[in-house]
Design an enzyme around this catalytic site. Structure first.
Site, mmCIF file in Angstrom:
data_model
loop_
_atom_site.group_PDB
_atom_site.id
_atom_site.type_symbol
_atom_site.label_atom_id
_atom_site.label_comp_id
_atom_site.label_asym_id
_atom_site.label_seq_id
_atom_site.Cartn_x
_atom_site.Cartn_y
_atom_site.Cartn_z
ATOM 1 N N SER A 159 -33.059 -20.527 -41.443
ATOM 2 C CA SER A 159 -32.338 -21.602 -42.129
ATOM 3 C C SER A 159 -32.950 -21.849 -43.502
ATOM 4 C CB SER A 159 -32.464 -22.866 -41.276
ATOM 5 O OG SER A 159 -32.104 -23.995 -42.004
ATOM 6 N N THR B 157 -33.778 -21.085 -19.665
ATOM 7 C CA THR B 157 -34.271 -21.792 -20.849
ATOM 8 C C THR B 157 -35.397 -21.039 -21.546
ATOM 9 O OG1 THR B 157 -35.271 -23.815 -21.718
ATOM 10 C CG2 THR B 157 -35.812 -23.265 -19.425
ATOM 11 N N LYS C 203 -38.917 -22.955 -38.356
ATOM 12 C CA LYS C 203 -38.234 -21.992 -39.234
ATOM 13 C C LYS C 203 -39.198 -21.418 -40.282
ATOM 14 C CE LYS C 203 -34.022 -22.123 -37.450
ATOM 15 N NZ LYS C 203 -33.603 -21.043 -36.535
ATOM 16 N N ALA D 126 -40.614 -26.799 -39.255
ATOM 17 C CA ALA D 126 -41.901 -26.132 -38.961
ATOM 18 C C ALA D 126 -41.651 -24.801 -38.267
ATOM 19 C CB ALA D 126 -42.763 -27.026 -38.078
ATOM 20 N N ASN E 25 -31.309 -16.118 -32.027
ATOM 21 C CA ASN E 25 -30.447 -17.103 -32.680
ATOM 22 C C ASN E 25 -30.567 -18.515 -32.081
ATOM 23 O OD1 ASN E 25 -27.680 -18.002 -33.923
ATOM 24 N ND2 ASN E 25 -27.389 -18.166 -31.717
ATOM 25 N N HIS E 26 -31.060 -18.622 -30.830
ATOM 26 C CA HIS E 26 -31.024 -19.916 -30.138
ATOM 27 C C HIS E 26 -31.932 -20.951 -30.822
ATOM 28 C CE1 HIS E 26 -34.529 -17.783 -28.537
ATOM 29 N NE2 HIS E 26 -35.073 -18.977 -28.415
ATOM 30 N N THR F 72 -20.688 -25.396 -36.987
ATOM 31 C CA THR F 72 -20.761 -25.421 -35.517
ATOM 32 C C THR F 72 -20.693 -26.882 -35.061
ATOM 33 O OG1 THR F 72 -23.180 -25.501 -35.537
ATOM 34 C CG2 THR F 72 -22.179 -23.334 -35.448
ATOM 35 N N TYR G 151 -38.017 -28.824 -36.491
ATOM 36 C CA TYR G 151 -37.117 -27.687 -36.738
ATOM 37 C C TYR G 151 -37.611 -26.873 -37.941
ATOM 38 C CZ TYR G 151 -32.597 -25.480 -38.070
ATOM 39 O OH TYR G 151 -31.599 -24.603 -38.415
ATOM 40 N N ILE H 270 -23.414 -24.706 -41.559
ATOM 41 C CA ILE H 270 -22.335 -23.945 -40.904
ATOM 42 C C ILE H 270 -21.583 -24.886 -39.945
ATOM 43 C CG2 ILE H 270 -21.809 -21.848 -39.558
ATOM 44 C CD1 ILE H 270 -23.436 -21.313 -42.186
#
Ligand code: NDP
Length: 261
Positions: free
Chosen positions: A140, A62, A157, A155, A89-90, A190, A153, A188
């Site tokens: 993103s 992790t 990015k 914050a 990328n994670h 996913t 998320y 995207i």
């Protein structure tokens, strides 16, 4: 261009990262992939070997654990005998919700989505200097424009954008030939993104993860500073005033004094 190159891909057990691994495998790269789920990583590397990877290894763990983040880079460097490209990328699973005052969960997301990126970058820089290598940061549109329900998320990015845009300029000032590519992605297809936006964000068709992965790799291989996918989102990032201001701010710096100190 990537045949025989040594690449780390994070978050490669599923989604865009998995597709990046498969494309790199077809190109004949050496791969080290990482994520938490060992069973999925095993399947990914076995597929990569079938597709033509020069070599493929996985390191499970992790990214909440920053010691692990650093070890992935050192272990991968030993396994592959160096490093040409680091693809970051994670992300922690995304939950759309109003901010409820839970600071601990924001800190956890920042560790996974931001500090582990910086930790891996720091560990990789010495190897990348040797190879004139590349860092690819998957970000993103939520790191460029304001969107509600994903404050944690978003914050992380925005932080990635600030850190890596600044580092890009520093490397340039120091004449270090390592490229940094920031990848700004829209919606995207996913499984995780489709699931988390379902019933909340409507009337947007997601773009295909396979094509997205190609654009990310292309951006890194061509050493582009930024890529936007799908290309329709590029317009929302276009800010010529900012570019001009950044240029003039840099003119006010006395670089000789900085390098001497
Ligand atoms: P997914 O949720 O499909 O995949 C996330 C990956 O990260 C998985 O491999 C997961 O594997 C891994 N991961 C999750 N938690 C941890 C952890 N604690 N430590 C290590 N690895 C972890 O994400 P996507 O493919 O959708 O997104 C990939 C990138 O693209 C992200 O940076 C995302 O922000 C960006 N992006 C995606 C968009 C989209 O619409 N899909 C839109 C904009 C940007 P495991 O669970 O096995 O650990």
């Amino acid at each position: 261009m990537l045949q025989g190159k040594r690449v780390i891909v994070t978050g490669a057990s599923t989604g865009i990262g998995e597709q990046i691994a498969y494309h790199l495998a077809r190109m004949g790269a050496h791969l080290v992939v990482t994520a938490r789920t060992e069973a999925k990583l095993k399947k990914v590397i076995s597929e990569c070997l079938k597709l033509g990877a020069a070599s493929a290894h996985f390191i499970p763990g992790t990214m909440e654990d920053l010691v692990f983040a650093e070890q992935v880079v050192t272990k991968a460097g030993k396994l592959m005998g160096g490093l040409d490209m680091l693809i970051l990328n994670h992300i922690a699973p995304v939950n759309l919700r109003f901010f409820n005052g839970d600071v601990a969960s924001i800190r956890k997301v920042m560790d996974i989505n931001f500090f582990s990126y910086i930790t891996m970058t720091s560990a990789a820089l010495p190897m990348l200097k040797v190879t004139n290598g590349s860092i690819v940061v998957v970000s993103s549109i939520a790191g460029k424009l304001i969107t509600p329900l994903i404050a944690d998320y978003s914050a992380a990015k925005f932080a990635l954008d600030g850190f890596y845009s600044s580092l890009q300029k520093e490397l340039q000032l120091m004449n270090v030939n390592i490229s940094i590519t920031l990848c700004i992605l829209g919606f995207i297809n996913t499984d995780s993104a489709v699931k988390s936006l379902s019933g909340i964000v409507e009337n947007i068709t997601p773009s295909p993860k396979e094509e997205c992965a190609v654009e990310i790799i292309k951006g890194g291989a061509l050493r582009q500073k930024v890529i936007a996918y799908p290309s329709s989102i590029y317009i929302s990032m276009w800010n010529p005033i900012r570019t001009i201001q950044e240029y003039f701010i840099l003119l006010t710096y006395n670089i000789d004094n900085i390098t001497r100190n």
